[in-house]
Scaffold this motif. Structure first.
Motif, PDB file in Angstrom:
ATOM      1  N   UNK A  74       0.829  -1.210   0.000  1.00 25.78           N
ATOM      2  CA  UNK A  74       0.000   0.000   0.000  1.00 25.78           C
ATOM      3  C   UNK A  74       0.864   1.262   0.000  1.00 25.78           C
ATOM      4  N   UNK A  75       1.939   1.262   0.804  1.00 25.96           N
ATOM      5  CA  UNK A  75       2.851   2.411   0.814  1.00 25.96           C
ATOM      6  C   UNK A  75       3.493   2.608  -0.554  1.00 25.96           C
ATOM      7  N   UNK A  76       3.894   1.527  -1.186  1.00 23.51           N
ATOM      8  CA  UNK A  76       4.520   1.624  -2.499  1.00 23.51           C
ATOM      9  C   UNK A  76       3.520   2.113  -3.547  1.00 23.51           C
ATOM     10  N   UNK A  77       2.283   1.615  -3.492  1.00 23.07           N
ATOM     11  CA  UNK A  77       1.266   2.058  -4.457  1.00 23.07           C
ATOM     12  C   UNK A  77       0.948   3.544  -4.274  1.00 23.07           C
ATOM     13  N   UNK A  78       0.798   3.980  -3.034  1.00 18.66           N
ATOM     14  CA  UNK A  78       0.557   5.403  -2.773  1.00 18.66           C
ATOM     15  C   UNK A  78       1.754   6.237  -3.215  1.00 18.66           C
ATOM     16  N   UNK A  79       2.953   5.756  -2.935  1.00 16.28           N
ATOM     17  CA  UNK A  79       4.159   6.439  -3.385  1.00 16.28           C
ATOM     18  C   UNK A  79       4.220   6.517  -4.896  1.00 16.28           C
ATOM     19  N   UNK A  80       3.779   5.472  -5.570  1.00 12.07           N
ATOM     20  CA  UNK A  80       3.737   5.479  -7.034  1.00 12.07           C
ATOM     21  C   UNK A  80       2.813   6.550  -7.569  1.00 12.07           C
ATOM     22  N   UNK A  81       1.678   6.740  -6.915  1.00 14.88           N
ATOM     23  CA  UNK A  81       0.747   7.801  -7.349  1.00 14.88           C
ATOM     24  C   UNK A  81       1.375   9.182  -7.157  1.00 14.88           C
ATOM     25  N   UNK A  82       2.040   9.384  -6.026  1.00  7.49           N
ATOM     26  CA  UNK A  82       2.705  10.675  -5.791  1.00  7.49           C
ATOM     27  C   UNK A  82       3.857  10.885  -6.768  1.00  7.49           C
ATOM     28  N   UNK A  83       4.599   9.823  -7.035  1.00  2.00           N
ATOM     29  CA  UNK A  83       5.709   9.918  -7.978  1.00  2.00           C
ATOM     30  C   UNK A  83       5.215  10.261  -9.378  1.00  2.00           C
ATOM     31  N   UNK A  84       4.144   9.625  -9.816  1.00  2.85           N
ATOM     32  CA  UNK A  84       3.593   9.913 -11.143  1.00  2.85           C
ATOM     33  C   UNK A  84       3.204  11.384 -11.256  1.00  2.85           C
ATOM     34  N   UNK A  85       2.582  11.924 -10.214  1.00  4.31           N
ATOM     35  CA  UNK A  85       2.202  13.343 -10.231  1.00  4.31           C
ATOM     36  C   UNK A  85       3.437  14.238 -10.281  1.00  4.31           C
ATOM     37  N   UNK A  86       4.457  13.874  -9.528  1.00  2.00           N
ATOM     38  CA  UNK A  86       5.702  14.646  -9.509  1.00  2.00           C
ATOM     39  C   UNK A  86       6.362  14.635 -10.892  1.00  2.00           C
ATOM     40  N   UNK A 131       4.722  -0.668  -7.062  1.00  2.00           N
ATOM     41  CA  UNK A 131       4.158   0.684  -7.057  1.00  2.00           C
ATOM     42  C   UNK A 131       3.303   0.965  -8.286  1.00  2.00           C
ATOM     43  N   UNK A 132       3.648   0.371  -9.419  1.00  2.00           N
ATOM     44  CA  UNK A 132       2.932   0.668 -10.658  1.00  2.00           C
ATOM     45  C   UNK A 132       2.201  -0.548 -11.237  1.00  2.00           C
ATOM     46  N   UNK A 133       2.131  -1.598 -10.430  1.00  2.00           N
ATOM     47  CA  UNK A 133       1.375  -2.800 -10.803  1.00  2.00           C
ATOM     48  C   UNK A 133       1.807  -3.379 -12.165  1.00  2.00           C
ATOM     49  N   UNK A 134       3.109  -3.581 -12.278  1.00  2.00           N
ATOM     50  CA  UNK A 134       3.690  -4.214 -13.461  1.00  2.00           C
ATOM     51  C   UNK A 134       4.497  -5.435 -13.002  1.00  2.00           C
ATOM     52  N   UNK A 135       3.811  -6.499 -12.562  1.00  2.00           N
ATOM     53  CA  UNK A 135       4.511  -7.630 -11.950  1.00  2.00           C
ATOM     54  C   UNK A 135       5.509  -8.335 -12.875  1.00  2.00           C
ATOM     55  N   UNK A 136       5.346  -8.219 -14.173  1.00  4.29           N
ATOM     56  CA  UNK A 136       6.257  -8.889 -15.097  1.00  4.29           C
ATOM     57  C   UNK A 136       7.367  -8.008 -15.628  1.00  4.29           C
ATOM     58  N   UNK A 137       7.515  -6.813 -15.079  1.00  3.07           N
ATOM     59  CA  UNK A 137       8.524  -5.869 -15.589  1.00  3.07           C
ATOM     60  C   UNK A 137       9.930  -6.413 -15.394  1.00  3.07           C
ATOM     61  N   UNK A 138      10.818  -6.002 -16.294  1.00  5.13           N
ATOM     62  CA  UNK A 138      12.229  -6.363 -16.183  1.00  5.13           C
ATOM     63  C   UNK A 138      13.066  -5.089 -16.210  1.00  5.13           C
TER      64      UNK A 138
END
Length: 166
Positions: A82-94, A114-121
């Motif tokens: 949850x902290x990472x997801x919220x941080x991702x939203x703040x980061x995207x806005x920044x 944070x950005x819900x990309x579980x398969x990212x590399x």
């Protein structure tokens, strides 16, 4: 930890969250053993090895620093999804506000969560944040033993090649 931001950034480096040590001394990636500053230099982003207390030199080079999560911890593994997801939203806005050319996220797990990309590399991501391209690098913490200093330098150098090459 205050962000190191400005207009016209080529790369905004984004850590997972500050270490307690960094928060106490007031400089990003300040914990002894963190390999961010050596990788930045070895990759050619800086012409000499900067110490954490010299971080204010980065914006004139077109580089900035922020974090996904602001809360300082001894280890990033105590952060919640949850902290990472919220941080991702703040980061995207920044990122949309400051519009760096590239966002370099320093931690594959943080990007995935944070950005819900579980398969990212690692490397350039197919997703952008507004006009900003996203590049994922390994976490340079000394606690991340999966990457040697030479491997980190090589991966940082790949990003620099793309940034400098257009």
């Amino acid at each position: 930890m205050p962000d190191l931001l400005g207009s016209g950034l080529k790369v905004l480096f984004c850590g997972i969250n500050p270490s307690v040590y960094s928060a106490v001394v007031g400089y990003h990636f300040a914990r002894p053993g963190n390999r961010f500053w050596p990788a930045l230099h070895a990759s050619g982003f800086t012409d000499r090895l900067l110490a954490p207390h010299e971080q204010d030199e980065l914006p004139r080079l077109g580089l900035g620093i922020t974090n996904v999560v602001d809360r300082a911890t001894v280890s990033a593994d105590v952060l919640t999804a949850e902290e990472l997801a919220e941080g991702g939203r703040r980061l995207a806005a920044k990122v949309r506000r400051y519009r760096p050319r590239y966002l370099a996220v320093l931690g594959i797990g943080a990007w995935r969560t944070a950005f819900r990309h579980p398969g990212a590399s690692l490397g350039l991501q197919p997703e952008s944040l507004g006009e900003t391209r996203v590049w994922v690098l390994p976490n340079p913490s000394g606690l991340n033993a999966h990457y040697t200093p030479a491997a980190l330098a090589r991966l940082f150098r790949e990003l620099r090649g793309v940034v400098e090459g257009g």
